[in-house]
Scaffold this active site. Structure first.
Site, mmCIF file in Angstrom:
data_model
loop_
_atom_site.group_PDB
_atom_site.id
_atom_site.type_symbol
_atom_site.label_atom_id
_atom_site.label_comp_id
_atom_site.label_asym_id
_atom_site.label_seq_id
_atom_site.Cartn_x
_atom_site.Cartn_y
_atom_site.Cartn_z
ATOM 1 N N SER A 31 9.392 25.314 20.198
ATOM 2 C CA SER A 31 10.101 24.029 20.051
ATOM 3 C C SER A 31 10.919 23.971 18.775
ATOM 4 O O SER A 31 10.399 24.213 17.689
ATOM 5 C CB SER A 31 9.108 22.864 19.969
ATOM 6 O OG SER A 31 8.382 22.750 21.136
ATOM 7 N N HIS A 62 14.244 22.775 24.822
ATOM 8 C CA HIS A 62 13.978 24.100 25.394
ATOM 9 C C HIS A 62 15.107 24.431 26.366
ATOM 10 O O HIS A 62 15.216 23.823 27.428
ATOM 11 C CB HIS A 62 12.644 24.121 26.140
ATOM 12 C CG HIS A 62 11.462 23.964 25.242
ATOM 13 N ND1 HIS A 62 10.691 25.015 24.834
ATOM 14 C CD2 HIS A 62 10.936 22.869 24.658
ATOM 15 C CE1 HIS A 62 9.730 24.573 24.039
ATOM 16 N NE2 HIS A 62 9.857 23.275 23.913
ATOM 17 N N HIS A 84 5.399 25.379 29.954
ATOM 18 C CA HIS A 84 4.126 24.914 29.393
ATOM 19 C C HIS A 84 3.210 24.462 30.515
ATOM 20 O O HIS A 84 3.666 23.945 31.532
ATOM 21 C CB HIS A 84 4.354 23.722 28.455
ATOM 22 C CG HIS A 84 5.188 24.034 27.256
ATOM 23 N ND1 HIS A 84 6.556 23.912 27.256
ATOM 24 C CD2 HIS A 84 4.840 24.469 26.015
ATOM 25 C CE1 HIS A 84 7.031 24.259 26.062
ATOM 26 N NE2 HIS A 84 6.015 24.597 25.285
ATOM 27 N N TYR A 86 1.444 21.875 30.344
ATOM 28 C CA TYR A 86 1.505 20.409 30.430
ATOM 29 C C TYR A 86 2.654 19.907 31.299
ATOM 30 O O TYR A 86 2.689 18.738 31.675
ATOM 31 C CB TYR A 86 1.535 19.752 29.044
ATOM 32 C CG TYR A 86 2.715 20.086 28.166
ATOM 33 C CD1 TYR A 86 3.985 19.603 28.437
ATOM 34 C CD2 TYR A 86 2.550 20.856 27.024
ATOM 35 C CE1 TYR A 86 5.063 19.905 27.631
ATOM 36 C CE2 TYR A 86 3.618 21.167 26.205
ATOM 37 C CZ TYR A 86 4.872 20.695 26.514
ATOM 38 O OH TYR A 86 5.934 20.989 25.705
ATOM 39 N N GLU A 87 3.577 20.794 31.612
ATOM 40 C CA GLU A 87 4.647 20.399 32.534
ATOM 41 C C GLU A 87 4.174 20.498 33.981
ATOM 42 O O GLU A 87 4.917 20.179 34.908
ATOM 43 C CB GLU A 87 5.861 21.305 32.351
ATOM 44 C CG GLU A 87 6.545 21.129 31.012
ATOM 45 C CD GLU A 87 7.561 22.224 30.754
ATOM 46 O OE1 GLU A 87 8.746 21.975 30.985
ATOM 47 O OE2 GLU A 87 7.164 23.329 30.344
ATOM 48 N N ALA A 114 5.673 25.807 17.535
ATOM 49 C CA ALA A 114 5.527 24.694 16.607
ATOM 50 C C ALA A 114 4.065 24.269 16.695
ATOM 51 O O ALA A 114 3.487 24.287 17.779
ATOM 52 C CB ALA A 114 6.434 23.554 17.030
ATOM 53 N N MET A 211 0.264 23.730 21.914
ATOM 54 C CA MET A 211 0.079 23.624 23.371
ATOM 55 C C MET A 211 0.661 24.814 24.121
ATOM 56 O O MET A 211 1.010 24.690 25.293
ATOM 57 C CB MET A 211 0.737 22.334 23.872
ATOM 58 C CG MET A 211 0.257 21.076 23.159
ATOM 59 S SD MET A 211 1.243 19.640 23.647
ATOM 60 C CE MET A 211 0.682 18.409 22.458
ATOM 61 N N SER A 212 0.768 25.947 23.444
ATOM 62 C CA SER A 212 1.434 27.087 24.100
ATOM 63 C C SER A 212 0.807 28.411 23.685
ATOM 64 O O SER A 212 -0.343 28.457 23.272
ATOM 65 C CB SER A 212 2.927 27.070 23.724
ATOM 66 O OG SER A 212 3.095 27.360 22.352
ATOM 67 N N ASN A 235 3.994 19.363 11.525
ATOM 68 C CA ASN A 235 3.381 18.057 11.180
ATOM 69 C C ASN A 235 1.929 18.273 10.771
ATOM 70 O O ASN A 235 1.296 19.218 11.245
ATOM 71 C CB ASN A 235 3.423 17.128 12.406
ATOM 72 C CG ASN A 235 2.747 17.757 13.613
ATOM 73 O OD1 ASN A 235 3.336 18.607 14.299
ATOM 74 N ND2 ASN A 235 1.512 17.385 13.862
ATOM 75 N N HIS A 247 7.379 13.470 18.413
ATOM 76 C CA HIS A 247 8.025 14.713 18.853
ATOM 77 C C HIS A 247 9.353 14.958 18.131
ATOM 78 O O HIS A 247 9.724 16.098 17.856
ATOM 79 C CB HIS A 247 8.239 14.690 20.376
ATOM 80 C CG HIS A 247 8.808 15.960 20.934
ATOM 81 N ND1 HIS A 247 8.137 17.180 20.852
ATOM 82 C CD2 HIS A 247 9.975 16.224 21.566
ATOM 83 C CE1 HIS A 247 8.881 18.124 21.415
ATOM 84 N NE2 HIS A 247 9.997 17.571 21.847
HETATM 85 N N1 HPA Z 1 -0.636 19.177 18.161
HETATM 86 C C1 HPA Z 1 -0.386 19.917 19.268
HETATM 87 N N2 HPA Z 1 0.765 20.548 19.451
HETATM 88 C C2 HPA Z 1 1.694 20.456 18.488
HETATM 89 C C3 HPA Z 1 1.496 19.711 17.324
HETATM 90 C C4 HPA Z 1 0.262 19.025 17.155
HETATM 91 O O1 HPA Z 1 0.002 18.347 16.156
HETATM 92 N N3 HPA Z 1 2.622 19.821 16.581
HETATM 93 C C5 HPA Z 1 3.470 20.621 17.281
HETATM 94 N N4 HPA Z 1 2.918 21.009 18.435
#
Ligand code: HPA
Length: 275
Positions: A31, A62, A84, A86-87, A114, A211-212, A235, A247
């Protein structure tokens, strides 16, 4: 419900017919890190939609295309945008690009993502080389019949290649780039974690969360690819600071700190030993 497995060979055939060379390194951009693909010299671009079995990509930021060319003189196949879980994609689809690149001859996988920083010292902009991971997605692209060229029970003791990690650390230090090591926890998403979940992950030994990445690394290890992984911390993980997670901030940090990651990846590619 059992979903039909996706055979990477038709996609590999189409992709091979569009490229003028064989890559040895596959690079997956996470990302906000997509702009790195623009740095590829003599690029050949192939959108995912052109390949059988590749669904259209969905997430903001993406692009969903292959960029083949040279980075630091090295033939690379860059995956710009990824699938992903989650998609709603199956682990099989998530791993399809890696299997396609493998079928084309790539023997080294460099993944980027990320991630949220769990460990205290990992603030936004920190670069973390994956030392190991926790598969808290509890899904795998290796379930079902064993794929051609893959093993049933891949060893994951050294999921991330120690020799390449040493090369990357030397490259980082010669560039004056701070690079930590850490354990990546892969969670299903798409909601960010609760503070209680982050405390749980911390207790489990996770340093960053995302998440990847894990499905791709599992497929790569099953066919004997060397793997190297980098998280860009975008973050502080949930509950580490009072502000909620957004996001847009994740993408923004990706864009700005992505420049340093590009410098690191270039230095790694210059120093990468043959497989
Ligand atoms: N959690 C999960 N996935 C992420 C995060 C997070 O804080 N930041 C970027 N991708």
């Amino acid at each position: 419900m059992t979903r039909p497995l996706v055979d990477p060979s038709p996609a590999a055939q189409v992709l091979a017919s569009r490229l003028d060379g064989v890559p040895d390194v596959m690079l997956v951009l996470g990302s906000g890190l997509g702009p790195l693909a623009d740095a590829v010299d003599d690029p050949t671009v192939v959108p995912f939609q052109d390949l059988p079995g590749f669904p259209p990509p969905g997430v903001e930021g993406h692009a969903g295309r292959w960029v083949h060319g040279r980075l630091e003189g090295r033939p690379v196949l860059v995956q710009q945008g990824r699938y992903h879980l989650y998609e709603g994609h199956s682990p099989d689809v998530v791993a399809l690009p890696v299997r396609t690149a493998r079928a084309l001859g790539a023997d080294t996988l460099i993944v980027t993502n990320a991630a949220g920083g769990i460990r205290e010292d990992l603030g936004p902009g920190s670069l973390v080389m994956l030392d190991d991971h926790l598969n808290l997605q509890f899904r795998s692209p290796l379930t079902g019949p064993v794929r051609e060229g893959e093993v049933r029970f891949p060893d994951m003791t050294e999921a991330y290649d120690r020799r390449l990690m040493a090369v990357a650390e030397a490259a980082a230090s010669s560039e004056g780039i701070e690079l930590s090591r850490g354990v990546y926890a892969a969670v299903p998403g798409p909601a960010y974690e609760t503070p209680a979940e982050i405390r749980m992950l911390e207790g489990m030994g996770a340093d960053v969360v995302g998440m990847s990445t894990v499905p791709e690394v599992l497929a790569a290890r099953a066919s004997g690819m060397r793997c190297l992984g980098f998280s860009l911390v975008t973050n502080p993980a949930a509950g580490r600071v009072p502000e909620p997670l957004d996001h847009a901030d994740v993408m923004e940090v990706g864009r700005t700190a992505g420049v340093t990651l590009e410098r690191l990846l270039r230095a790694v590619l210059r120093a990468l030993p043959p497989a």
